[in-house]
Scaffold this active site. Structure first.
Site, PDB file in Angstrom:
ATOM      1  N   LEU A  86       0.725  -1.049  -0.003  1.00 35.98           N
ATOM      2  CA  LEU A  86      -0.085   0.029  -0.030  1.00 35.98           C
ATOM      3  C   LEU A  86       0.906   1.232   0.104  1.00 35.98           C
ATOM      4  CD1 LEU A  86      -2.890  -1.183   2.592  1.00 35.98           C
ATOM      5  CD2 LEU A  86      -2.720  -1.385  -0.210  1.00 35.98           C
ATOM      6  N   TYR A 102      14.714   5.263 -11.800  1.00 36.04           N
ATOM      7  CA  TYR A 102      13.371   4.590 -12.269  1.00 36.04           C
ATOM      8  C   TYR A 102      13.820   3.738 -13.313  1.00 36.04           C
ATOM      9  CZ  TYR A 102       8.743   3.272 -14.023  1.00 36.04           C
ATOM     10  OH  TYR A 102       7.611   2.475 -14.352  1.00 36.04           O
TER      11      TYR A 102
END
Ligand SMILES: NC(=O)c1ccc[n+]([C@@H]2O[C@H](COP(=O)([O-])OP(=O)(O)OC[C@H]3O[C@@H](n4cnc5c(N)ncnc54)[C@H](O)[C@@H]3O)[C@@H](O)[C@H]2O)c1
Length: 318
Positions: free
Chosen positions: A36, A153
């Site tokens: 989450l 990333y």
């Protein structure tokens, strides 16, 4: 088709929740994993209580995760690995966590899956693996060790895809810009459509950085799910499975200006645009060469306009 036990990491996220829903609808059992970090419990509303779904709120960084899940679910035979740090700016500020989450954890999971005899393994790659590639459309082989990635990333995604591509086990789907219901409008990455929809529904002018000529290859989320089913051989039409690295997009470039105008029209927002100075590091154009993926029989089923309309309908009702 025999029903399978599938692991979806990132099941509370935008794409993972759509993939999980479809797998369950097709009669498969899904073991969902998510910590989450950027995902939400409400994204799992459609299937959270389904008997064919079991949620584990854990991190993919947990040591021995796949081994322990395989012990709990011996029939686990398909891994969809989507969990990741997804924000490019966040990755710039947290390079170590990004490398651990997006590369090291993938490397371990891929090795464990192979060692455990899991038949299918799919990783969520990204167009960011190509850096500021100017040759269009972008072909899979343009991502090499020589590419200067714009962010940790991109580097981590590239290292993961390369590892999988060179191993002969599993596949990496390199997604371009994905959009659809449940995409987080506050996300700083790939969220241009959800942000425009947010502006439009609030009756605000769209904000564009630069002149709006920059373009992206936008794919609707249900088509992404189709590509996952093909990649793992769970496609109801019998396409796939796949091994190696594949671009997944439409092959069509849509300009940001065109996008802003379409959203403004569909949401009855002002068509006047608030132009702002170009942001450093923004790439001008991005468009996938989709010929490799097309050979699998994949072709996007949802038009850009149809996808936009569905996304706006969802945003209005949520
Ligand atoms: N959305 C796009 O346009 C796009 C484009 C290319 C690639 N991708 C890739 O697709 C995947 C899904 O992206 P999304 O758009 O659904 O984003 P998302 O943020 O909605 O989903 C990512 C999920 O991973 C979870 N997660 C993050 N770190 C975790 C950890 N350590 N352990 C367990 N769960 C963790 C998050 O909580 C979240 O639910 C990502 O790997 C992303 O890089 C997305």
């Amino acid at each position: 088709m025999k029903s399978k036990v599938c692991l979806v990491t990132g099941c509370a996220g935008f794409i993972g929740s759509h993939l999980t829903q479809r797998l369950i609808d097709l009669g498969h059992f899904v073991v969902g994993v998510d910590n989450l970090f950027t995902g939400y419990v409400h994204n799992m509303k459609g299937f959270a209580d389904h008997p064919n779904f079991k949620f584990h709120e854990v991190s993919i960084l947990d040591e021995g995760l796949l081994e322990s899940l395989k012990a709990d679910y011996p029939e686990l035979d398909v891994v969809y690995h989507l969990a990741a740090i997804v924000s490019v700016p966040y990755s710039v500020d947290h390079p170590e966590l990004t490398m651990n989450t997006n590369f090291e954890a993938t490397k371990k999971m891929h090795k464990s899956a192979k060692d455990l005899g899991i038949t299918q393994f799919v990783f969520a790659g990204s167009a960011a693996e190509y850096g500021n590639e100017e040759r269009l459309p972008v072909r899979e082989e343009y991502a090499t060790d020589l590419v200067e990635h714009v962010s940790p990333y991109g580097t981590a995604k590239y290292k993961s895809s390369s590892l999988i591509g060179n191993s002969g086990y599993g596949c990496s789907l390199r997604f371009f810009n994905i959009f659809g219901p449940r995409q987080d409008p506050t996300s700083q990455y790939s969220g241009v459509i959800s942000r425009f929809v947010d502006f439009g529904l609030a009756g605000k002018k769209m904000v564009i950085f630069g002149n709006g000529e920059q373009s992206r290859d936008f794919l609707y989320v249900s088509d992404v799910v189709d590509s996952y089913l093909i990649a793992t051989g769970l496609d109801p039409q019998g396409r796939g499975p796949l091994c190696g690295i594949y671009n997944v997009g439409t092959g069509i470039g849509i300009s940001i200006l065109q996008l802003a105008k379409s959203v403004a029209k569909l949401t009855a927002a002002p068509t006047e645009i608030n132009f702002q100075p170009t942001r450093a590091g923004d790439i001008k154009h991005s468009r996938a060469d989709v010929s490799k993926m097309s050979k699998s029989g994949f072709s996007p089923q949802v038009s850009f306009e149809e996808g936009l309309t569905k996304t706006i309908e969802w945003a209005k009702s949520s």
